[in-house]
Design an enzyme around this catalytic site. Structure first.
Site, PDB file in Angstrom:
ATOM      1  N   HIS G  22       0.825  -1.205   0.000  1.00  0.00           N
ATOM      2  CA  HIS G  22       0.000   0.000   0.000  1.00  0.00           C
ATOM      3  C   HIS G  22       0.866   1.265   0.000  1.00  0.00           C
ATOM      4  O   HIS G  22       1.683   1.452   0.876  1.00  0.00           O
ATOM      5  CB  HIS G  22      -0.903  -0.009   1.246  1.00  0.00           C
ATOM      6  CG  HIS G  22      -1.870   1.128   1.290  1.00  0.00           C
ATOM      7  ND1 HIS G  22      -2.560   1.482   2.413  1.00  0.00           N
ATOM      8  CD2 HIS G  22      -2.261   2.003   0.318  1.00  0.00           C
ATOM      9  CE1 HIS G  22      -3.331   2.519   2.157  1.00  0.00           C
ATOM     10  NE2 HIS G  22      -3.173   2.853   0.880  1.00  0.00           N
ATOM     11  N   ASP G  66      -4.480   2.987  -5.479  1.00  0.00           N
ATOM     12  CA  ASP G  66      -4.748   3.415  -4.110  1.00  0.00           C
ATOM     13  C   ASP G  66      -6.082   4.179  -4.045  1.00  0.00           C
ATOM     14  O   ASP G  66      -6.284   5.138  -4.785  1.00  0.00           O
ATOM     15  CB  ASP G  66      -3.601   4.323  -3.634  1.00  0.00           C
ATOM     16  CG  ASP G  66      -3.605   4.492  -2.120  1.00  0.00           C
ATOM     17  OD1 ASP G  66      -4.608   4.126  -1.474  1.00  0.00           O
ATOM     18  OD2 ASP G  66      -2.603   4.978  -1.588  1.00  0.00           O
ATOM     19  N   TYR G 116      10.283  14.146 -11.366  1.00  0.00           N
ATOM     20  CA  TYR G 116      11.595  13.494 -11.311  1.00  0.00           C
ATOM     21  C   TYR G 116      11.956  13.121  -9.865  1.00  0.00           C
ATOM     22  O   TYR G 116      12.451  12.035  -9.589  1.00  0.00           O
ATOM     23  CB  TYR G 116      12.689  14.408 -11.875  1.00  0.00           C
ATOM     24  CG  TYR G 116      12.682  14.520 -13.383  1.00  0.00           C
ATOM     25  CD1 TYR G 116      12.054  13.585 -14.187  1.00  0.00           C
ATOM     26  CD2 TYR G 116      13.343  15.577 -14.026  1.00  0.00           C
ATOM     27  CE1 TYR G 116      12.059  13.687 -15.576  1.00  0.00           C
ATOM     28  CE2 TYR G 116      13.362  15.693 -15.402  1.00  0.00           C
ATOM     29  CZ  TYR G 116      12.722  14.741 -16.176  1.00  0.00           C
ATOM     30  OH  TYR G 116      12.742  14.842 -17.539  1.00  0.00           O
TER      31      TYR G 116
END
Lengths: 144, 144, 144, 144, 144, 144, 144, 144, 144, 144
Positions: G22, G66, G116
Site C-alpha cells: 500500500h 490506491d 523526477y
C-alpha cells in the site's frame, strides 16, 4: 562486433550508451583523468590505448546530443593564466559537426573544478589513453 | 598509465599478465573469434577497436616467452584447401624478433580445432578488433 | 612477475597504480596503521612483512609524482612534544630523489589528524609491516 | 600484526593456516609457478616480493607438520638430465629442523608432473617471489 | 588450530584481530547485546556458547592494548539507580593484569548510550553467549 | 535507445549480440519454451510480450549470419505424425531474405530433441512471448 | 507465462508488482526517460520495444490503485509555454476507467521536476520504448 | 523443522529471531504493508498466506519481550476520524498473555506515521498475508 | 538467543538444523578434522573452542535422529592396529540415550576412509575444537 | 498481493511459476522432505507452515499441467510392504479435477528413489510444512 556499428564500441559501452536516457551525461576522459575515483558512483569503461577523437566519433554515430539545451557538449575550461593550446578542441568540433547540425555552437565550457563536480554525477566515464591536454569532454544525451 | 609501460595495456590486462606463471597460455584473438564462449573458464579482457599487432607488441615488452619449449608462440593453421594469404603472420614474427632472440623460430602452428581446444584452457583471452584473417595468436609465458 | 617491473609489486598493486589518475592519492602505511578501518572506502592492498622503503622504491619506478603541486609527497607530522627521531624520512627522501628531480623539496608534512582525514579519502592504502615510527607516507599521482 | 606471531603472515594467510585440518596440504610456490591457474580450486595467497625461506620459517612457527606420514614435506624432483643445483633445499631442511624433530627426514620428493597434480588439489597456494630454481615446497598439516 | 595460539580463536577472529591497527576498537559483547544491529557497519563474529572471560583471555594473549591512552579497555557503566552487582568486572581485571602491566588501571567506564555509540563505530564485535549483566567490554588495539 | 538501432533491442541484448563471435549460436524461443532451464549455462534475455518475428527482424539488422555453413539458421522439425501447420516459418524466411542473400536456402531443420541439445549449449536464449507453434529458431553468427 | 495473467508481464515484473504494498509507487516510463539513473535506488525493469499503453493495461489487470488518495495516478505536467499535444493521456484514462471506477478523476499532474524527484524514490521503474511525448506515468498501489 | 519449535517458523526466521538482541525491534506486517520498501535497510522475511496471529503466537514461544520498557509491543494507532473496528487486537492480547505475564498491559500504540518511521529502523519485517485492518504489530526483544 | 533453545546453537546453526530434512546428514567434527576441505560442497559452521559433547547434546534437543535406519549415528572406526582408547564414545552414547530411546543401539561405525567419503556429501559440518581422538560423529536426521 | 491471484503465492513463487516453460517440473514437498539438499541445483522456495493442498490449489489456478504426457502429476509410490494410508492423495485429485479436465487420470506414481532422482533435476522445489505421509507431489508444466 555488429553490422553498421563502429567496432571500437565495446559490447559494454554499447549497452551503456543504449540504456542512458534524455539528459544523462557521459564523460570521455583523457589518459590522466582520475576516472576510477571520479567515477565511484558511475560506470567506468576502460578504452586504454585509444584517443578521444576516435571514441567520440564512434559514439556520436549512435548517440544523439540533447537538443533541449544550448550546450549538450562541454569541455574543461583552460585554467586562468595557463597558455596551453588546445588544438584537439577543433578536432572535436569537426566530429560533432558531422553528427549534429549545430556543430561548434553545441559546445560549451565548464570551469575545471565545476567540470569535476559534474563528472562525479555523470552516468558513465569512458577512460581513454588520450595524451592531449584539456582533452576531457562531456556529452549530454538527447531524445531519439 | 604508468612510466615505462605501454599505455595500451589496461590495468586489468597488466594484472593478468603479471599473475600468470611459467607455462600459462594467453590468446590474443581477432575481432570475430568467439572469445566470450571460448573463454568461459578463462579471464576475457576486451580490447575492442585495437588490432593484434599493437597489443602483441605491447605485451611482449613485459611478458617473457617460454624458453623451455620450441614454440612458445602458436598460430592457427590455415585449413587445408584454403588459399587465404596471412601477411599478418610476418608482422607478428617481426614483433617477436624484437623481443625474443629466437624470432620466427619460436612460432609454431596448431590445427584449427586443436587451437580451439587449447584456447578453452588458456589462462586469459585478449579480445581485439583485428580484421585480418587467421590472426589469432597464442603465447606461452616463460620465466623471469 | 613481468620484465622490467619490480617483482615486489603484486598484480593487484600494479593494477591499482595503473588505474589511478592525476591527483589521486596513495598511502603506504606502516605496520600499525589502521589500514582496514581508514580504508573502508578505499582499496586496501596488504604487503605484510615488507618495509615501506622497498615498496616506495618499487612504486616510484613506475608511478609519477604530481608536478602541479609543491608537495606530491606528504609525511605525518610528529606530534608536538614528541621527541621521537624519524631517520626513515631521510631514506624516503633518497628514494624520491632517485625518481623525481625535486627530491626532498617534493616532500611536505601533514598534521596527524589531518593526515588521517586525507587517508580516509585516498584511492588506495598499501599496508606494509614497517616497524619504524612515523613511517606513513602519502603520494599524489602526476601525469604521464 | 599480533603479539608472538610472525609479522610476515598476513591476516588472510593466518586464517587459512588456522582453518586447515589434519592432512590438508599447502604449497609455497616460487615466483614463476603458475599459482593462479594451478590454484583455481584452491585459495591463492599472494606474497609477492618475499622469498620462500622467510615464509616457510614463519609458517612453521605456527603450523604443525603431519606426524602420521613419513614425508609431510615434499619438494619437486629435479627433472632427469637436469644438472641444476638446488642449494635452497638445504635452507629448507635447516628451517624444518628448527620446528620438527625429524628434520630432513621429513622431506620427500615428488616427480614434477605428479607435483603439479598434487598442487591442483592443495587447500591453498602461497605465491612468493622466490627466484631460486626448484624452490616449490608442499607441506601437509599435522594435528595439534 | 595453530601451535601456540588459543584454540578458541576461530580462523576468522584471528584474521580480524590481525588486520586491526593502532586505535581500532573491538567489542566483546554478552549474549543479549544487539550485536548484529549495532554492528551493521562492523564485522560481527559469533562466539555463541562462550563466556566473555575465556574469549577475553585468549584475545589478550595475541592482541596488545593501546598504551597511548589511559583506558584502552572500557566497560559499560551501570545505569544510575541500578543496584546490580558486576563481579565479572573483577574477572576481567585479573585477565587484563596477566597481559598488561597496567592491570585494572587500564580499565575505564563509558555511560551506557555513549557505549552504544562507540560500539556502532567499532571495527568488530565478538558476540558471545555470556550471561552476566553489564558484561560488555571494549578493547582498543595498541602497537606491536 | 540509439540512433539507427532498432528500439526493440534492449541494452543487454545489444551487448550480448555484440560480444558473440563467429559460430556462436543464439536461440529465439517462443513463449512456452523452457528458456530458463535450457539456458542454465547460457545468458537468458527476456522479451516477454513480443513475437519472434519482430525480434528476429531487429536482430538480423545488426547480426550477420554465418556464411561458412549451409544452414546458419535452424528450425525445430515437426514431430513425425504431427499435422500442425507452421506458417510462421514463411515469415521467418521473408525476414531472413531481407538481410541475407541466401534467403530460405540458409534455413535448416533440426529434430526436436537434437534442437534441445543444441539449445543447451547456445551462447544466449532470447525468451519471447510468441504464441505460434514450432516457432523456436536458432541463429549462428557469421563474421563482420 | 501463466493462466489468466497477461503474457506481457515478465516474471520479474510480476514479482515486483506482487511484493509492492500500500502506497508504494511505480513509474512506467517512456523510451527517452533516464530510467537507469533515476532508478539507482529502485528496481528497474526493462520493457524495450513496448509502448506504455499495453504495459499499463496489463499491469492494471492485477495491480489495484490506491483508493485512499485522490490521485493514485500521476502524469508529468506539460512545461509552461510548451504547446505539445498529449493524446496518449486520453488512452491512459480509458485504460484506467476499465480497471478503476474513478476513471479520469483518479489522474493528477505533477510538475516536471517534482515528477523526477518522486521517480527517484519510486519502488520500481518500468522502462518502455514508448515514443509519445509526456508519456511517463506514475501509479500508487492500493490495498487488496 | 525441529523438535519443540513451531513448524511455521522458517529456518531463516528462526535465525533472525535468534540473532536479534536486547531492544532490537521486529515488525509483523499485514498483507498490504509496504514491507519491501519500508524494510530496505532491514531483513524482510516473507510469510505469504499466513495471518499475523499464528505467526505472532509461534514467535512468542521462543522470543522474549523486553521487560525494561512499558510497551515492548506496539500497534499502529487508528487514524483520527477513522471508525474502523480492530478486533484482531484482542486476539493479539490473548496471545501475548499466554507468553508474557503483563498481558495487554505490555501493549502500546504508535501514531501511524511514527509507526512507519520506527518500522524503517526495525531489525526485521515479517511480511504476512493478514487481511485484517490495522493489523501491523511491532515487538521489542527482551533478555534471556 | 531464544527461549528454550540451547544458547550454544548459533543462529546459523539453528537455521541449518531446521532446513535439513529426512535423511540429510550432519558431521560434528573434532578440532583436527579438515572440515573446510571436506566440506567444500557443504555448509561449514565453526564452533571453535567447544567440545563435541556440548554441541551434540544441544543439537539432539531439537534434532530428531532417523528412525528408519538402524544407525542414524555413526562414528569413525578405529584403524586396525591402532590401540587408542575412545572414552568419548561413551559420553556420546549417554547423550544420545537422553534424547533417543534406542540409545547406544542407534550408533554404528564407519571405516575411516568411508567416513571421509560420507562426510564429503554431508549437508553440513560443524567444526568444533574437540581434542579427543576419533571424536568425529555423523548424525542422520529423522522426521518430525 | 495482486488482484485475482491467490495471496498464498509469494512474489518469488509467482516469478518462478511464470518463468517455467513447457515440460519443466516443480516439486511441492512435505515438511520432512530434504528440499535443500535435493534442490542444490534447483530453486528452493520455502512455504513453512503451509500444507500441500492449499499450495497445490493456488498453484493450479495459474499453472497449466502438461497435456502432451499422460501423467503431468506424479506422486511418490508407497514402498512395498508399507501399509500406510495416503488419504491426502484423494484431496490432491479433487484439487486437480477442479483445474484440469483429466482429473485423477492425470496422476501417476513414481517409485521412491526414482522420485528422488527426478526431484534433483526439477526446476524448483516448494518446501511446505505438510505433515501427511507420502505427500510429495511433482507437477509438469504445460503450454498456455
Amino acid at each position: 562486433m555488429l553490422k553498421g556499428i563502429p567496432a571500437i564500441l565495446s559490447p559494454e559501452l554499447l549497452k551503456v550508451l543504449c540504456e542512458m536516457g534524455h539528459s544523462d551525461r557521459l564523460v570521455i576522459s583523457d589518459g590522466n583523468f582520475p576516472a576510477e575515483s571520479m567515477g565511484k558512483d558511475a560506470i567506468v569503461i576502460r578504452c586504454d590505448g585509444h584517443g578521444v577523437p576516435e571514441i567520440l566519433d564512434a559514439i556520436l554515430q549512435v548517440f544523439p546530443l540533447d537538443t533541449y539545451v544550448d550546450h549538450p557538449v562541454n569541455l574543461m575550461e583552460v585554467m586562468p593564466g595557463d597558455t596551453v593550446e588546445t588544438p584537439i578542441w577543433d578536432t572535436y568540433k569537426d566530429i560533432i559537426k558531422k553528427n549534429d547540425s549545430r556543430g561548434a555552437a553545441a559546445v560549451g565550457n565548464i570551469e575545471r573544478f565545476a567540470f569535476y563536480d559534474e563528472a562525479r554525477t555523470a552516468y558513465a566515464i569512458v577512460a581513454t589513453g588520450e595524451k592531449a591536454l584539456y582533452a576531457n569532454i562531456m556529452l549530454q544525451k538527447g531524445v531519439i
